[in-house]
Design a protein around this motif. Structure first.
Motif, short mmCIF file in Angstrom:
data_model
loop_
_atom_site.label_atom_id
_atom_site.label_comp_id
_atom_site.label_asym_id
_atom_site.label_seq_id
_atom_site.Cartn_x
_atom_site.Cartn_y
_atom_site.Cartn_z
N VAL A 42 0.85 -1.20 0.00
CA VAL A 42 0.00 0.00 0.00
C VAL A 42 0.88 1.25 0.00
O VAL A 42 0.58 2.22 -0.71
N ALA A 43 1.96 1.22 0.76
CA ALA A 43 2.87 2.38 0.79
C ALA A 43 3.47 2.62 -0.59
O ALA A 43 3.55 3.77 -1.05
N LEU A 44 3.87 1.56 -1.29
CA LEU A 44 4.41 1.71 -2.65
C LEU A 44 3.37 2.26 -3.61
O LEU A 44 3.67 3.12 -4.45
N LEU A 45 2.15 1.77 -3.50
CA LEU A 45 1.09 2.20 -4.41
C LEU A 45 0.65 3.64 -4.17
O LEU A 45 0.22 4.31 -5.10
N GLU A 49 1.39 9.45 -5.05
CA GLU A 49 0.18 10.28 -4.96
C GLU A 49 0.21 11.15 -3.71
O GLU A 49 -0.17 12.31 -3.75
N LEU A 50 0.70 10.60 -2.60
CA LEU A 50 0.77 11.38 -1.36
C LEU A 50 1.86 12.44 -1.42
O LEU A 50 1.74 13.48 -0.75
N ILE A 51 2.90 12.22 -2.21
CA ILE A 51 3.92 13.25 -2.41
C ILE A 51 3.31 14.43 -3.16
O ILE A 51 3.52 15.59 -2.80
N GLU A 52 2.53 14.12 -4.19
CA GLU A 52 1.88 15.17 -4.98
C GLU A 52 0.78 15.87 -4.21
O GLU A 52 0.60 17.07 -4.33
N ASP A 53 -0.01 15.10 -3.46
CA ASP A 53 -1.13 15.66 -2.71
C ASP A 53 -1.28 14.91 -1.40
O ASP A 53 -1.90 13.85 -1.35
N GLN A 63 -4.26 3.86 2.96
CA GLN A 63 -3.30 3.81 4.07
C GLN A 63 -4.02 3.46 5.38
O GLN A 63 -3.56 2.61 6.14
N HIS A 64 -5.13 4.13 5.61
CA HIS A 64 -5.91 3.90 6.84
C HIS A 64 -6.42 2.45 6.89
O HIS A 64 -6.34 1.80 7.93
#
Length: 158
Positions: A42-45, A49-53, A63-64
């Motif tokens: 999940v972290a890889l996927l 996206e989390l870096i961008e937003d 993640q949750h």
């Protein structure tokens, strides 16, 4: 119009078959994979996206969910996905081969799945689940239409 409906039936059934295959893979992965590996996947996927937003709804939800995934939930989801996927694949193979028994079976199974999805929708509303249910209704109507247009069964020769 009949040709378009038949083509839509075939496309819908193939999509259901691919969905069943993905459910088999997902169910197997849940049963065979440990919690740390799920967190890592999940972290890889979601990392990019989390870096961008950092407030991305889908990535944060994934993640949750990965953090809250208990062993019993993983087992239930894995077995559910395996069973659901296997049933879909059997249904799809029968429908694509034009086997008479598969049409009523498919209608009963699809109606059962939609009933469960409706129950889930009442308790945990989800736009995605609602959309999937609408697609299931359409596919079920196409199955019924195909079933009604099956050629008459020829009697055995004596």
């Amino acid at each position: 119009m009949a040709h378009v409906a038949h083509r839509a039936f075939k496309i819908g059934i193939v999509i259901k078959g691919l969905d069943g295959l993905l459910e088999l893979v997902g169910g197997s992965a849940l049963l065979l994979t440990g919690r740390p590996a799920i967190h890592h996947a999940v972290a890889l996927l979601t990392r990019q996206e989390l870096i961008e937003d950092p407030h991305d709804v889908v990535a944060n939800y994934l993640q949750h969910m990965a953090q809250q995934l208990s062993l019993s939930t993983r087992h239930f989801a894995g077995i559910y996905l395996l069973a659901h996927g296997l049933v879909k694949i059997v249904m799809v193979v029968g429908l694509l081969r034009g086997l008479r028994w598969s049409y009523p079976m498919a209608v009963v199974l699809m109606t059962t799945f939609m009933g469960y999805q409706g129950y889930r929708q009442l308790h945990q509303p989800s736009l995605l689940l609602g959309l999937l249910t609408v697609i299931d209704v359409i596919v079920t109507c196409l199955i019924v239409r195909e079933w009604r247009h099956l050629p008459a069964k020829t009697p055995p020769i004596e």
